[in-house]
Scaffold this active site. Structure first.
Site, PDB file in Angstrom:
ATOM      1  CG  HIS A 197      -2.162  -0.827   1.007  1.00  0.00           C
ATOM      2  ND1 HIS A 197      -3.433  -0.331   1.168  1.00  0.00           N
ATOM      3  CD2 HIS A 197      -2.323  -2.132   0.645  1.00  0.00           C
ATOM      4  CE1 HIS A 197      -4.328  -1.283   0.919  1.00  0.00           C
ATOM      5  NE2 HIS A 197      -3.665  -2.390   0.613  1.00  0.00           N
ATOM      6  CG  ASP A 214       6.694   8.100  -0.149  1.00  0.00           C
ATOM      7  OD1 ASP A 214       5.858   7.251   0.239  1.00  0.00           O
ATOM      8  OD2 ASP A 214       6.380   9.192  -0.667  1.00  0.00           O
ATOM      9  N   PRO A 264      -5.518  -1.502  -5.656  1.00  0.00           N
ATOM     10  CG  PRO A 264      -4.264  -3.110  -6.780  1.00  0.00           C
ATOM     11  CD  PRO A 264      -4.131  -2.000  -5.770  1.00  0.00           C
ATOM     12  CG  HIS A 321      -3.902 -12.204  -1.585  1.00  0.00           C
ATOM     13  ND1 HIS A 321      -5.083 -11.909  -2.220  1.00  0.00           N
ATOM     14  CD2 HIS A 321      -3.295 -11.009  -1.362  1.00  0.00           C
ATOM     15  CE1 HIS A 321      -5.190 -10.601  -2.370  1.00  0.00           C
ATOM     16  NE2 HIS A 321      -4.123 -10.037  -1.856  1.00  0.00           N
ATOM     17  CG  ASP A 375      -3.348 -20.861   2.152  1.00  0.00           C
ATOM     18  OD1 ASP A 375      -4.188 -21.782   2.097  1.00  0.00           O
ATOM     19  OD2 ASP A 375      -2.122 -21.053   2.072  1.00  0.00           O
TER      20      ASP A 375
END
Length: 330
Positions: free
Chosen positions: A69, A77, A167, A197, A246
């Site tokens: 993210h 940064d 996304p 994921h 998972d």
């Protein structure tokens, strides 16, 4: 109810929404950047993440997600670490970042505190997040990859810029790849990074539309769907309810995520689309059968991700605190 960054969601079954900015000048980065100015950097980070991960096993997944993210918006940064103040609503408080886990912010702050005692004013928060992410991924079984250092911390963090750069689970493969492509990633690299994921969790609100009503997804494994419906039945009144991405090996970084997709065990709609879309299906099938190929591609993609939009000396600073700019007027 907004999810506090210091709150750890309840986990009952099975996210990391892969998320990132603009390619920067990677020439400023090198693996031995702190060799002379902060010789204990590697040791301090390693010891801190080891302690934190043993205390809170979801830290690895949360930090990996936080890193994504951060990098997909304004580059790697540490802008996602900035706290909102009276003059500015920061990235971390946009709705899409609401569920970023508090443990991920906490490990960065722990490391920063230790480093400020050892070598004050030297190590950027952006480098701490990048190094901690790598160390945590390897701790839970993932591949080792080099982390080049020398990033400076950004001078801007705006919540309104998040949407369109991170996304979302209801987007198409084409739309999600568009975000990856503008950051320099191929379709294969996008699928490899989606393999993040294999650890972590998603909140029910991210996938509940696949479970209930006329739009329920018939392609979810029936037993899996039944378990998720039971898990998420109260998610509208308790938005902390979450499921592991998972369901088979939730705490281990492996290729099970891709195997699950072939069995109808993908949690998010965007996960399931990877096996449905003809452009991404071959990569899912490759990684499901060849963990070595997945690890190699993931490692290369993570090295590349760490160079996205990095800031140099004239474009950033080394923050004294990771959640605040050094000067309020920046």
């Amino acid at each position: 109810m907004r999810l506090s960054h210091s709150h750890t969601p309840s986990l009952l079954l099975l996210l990391v929404v892969v998320a990132p900015a603009v390619l920067g000048d990677v020439a400023i980065l090198r693996t031995d950047y702190y060799q002379k100015t902060c010789p204990d950097f590697n040791k301090i980070v390693r010891e801190a993440v080891s302690t934190k991960q043993s205390q809170q096993p979801t830290t690895a997944a949360g930090t990996l997600r936080l890193f994504f993210h951060d990098c997909f918006l304004e580059g790697c940064d540490a802008s996602v670490l900035i706290a909102t103040n009276s003059f500015n609503k920061a990235e971390r408080d946009d709705d899409l970042n609401d569920s970023l886990p508090g443990d991920a912010f906490d490990i960065v702050n722990r490391i920063k505190t230790a480093l400020e005692l050892s070598c004050p004013g030297v190590v950027s928060c952006a480098d701490i997040l990048a190094q901690a992410t790598r160390d945590l991924v390897t701790m839970v079984g993932g591949p080792y990859f080099d982390v080049k250092l020398g990033r400076k911390d950004g001078l801007e963090s705006k919540a309104h810029k998040v949407r369109g750069n991170v996304p979302m689970p209801n987007q198409t493969v084409h739309d999600i790849h568009g975000m990856f492509k503008k950051n320099g990633f191929s379709l294969r690299e996008m699928v490899a990074l989606s393999g993040a994921h294999t650890i972590g969790f998603s909140h029910c609100k991210e996938f509940s539309d696949r479970l209930y009503g006329s739009k329920a997804d018939p392609e979810i494994n029936p037993r899996f769907a039944t378990a998720l419906k039971e898990l998420c039945k109260n998610h509208t009144v308790d938005d902390t309810i979450a499921a592991f991405n998972d369901v088979m090996t939730p705490g281990k970084f492996d290729n099970m995520y891709f195997k699950n997709l072939k069995r109808g065990l993908g949690l998010l709609a965007s996960d399931h689309l990877l096996i449905k879309d003809n452009s991404t299906k071959p990569f899912v099938e490759l990684y499901a059968t060849d963990e070595k190929a997945f690890f190699e591609d993931f490692a290369r993609a993570m090295e590349k991700l760490g160079t996205v939009g990095v800031k140099g000396d004239g474009e950033g600073e080394v923050r004294r605190r990771c959640d605040h700019f050094n000067n309020l007027n920046v």
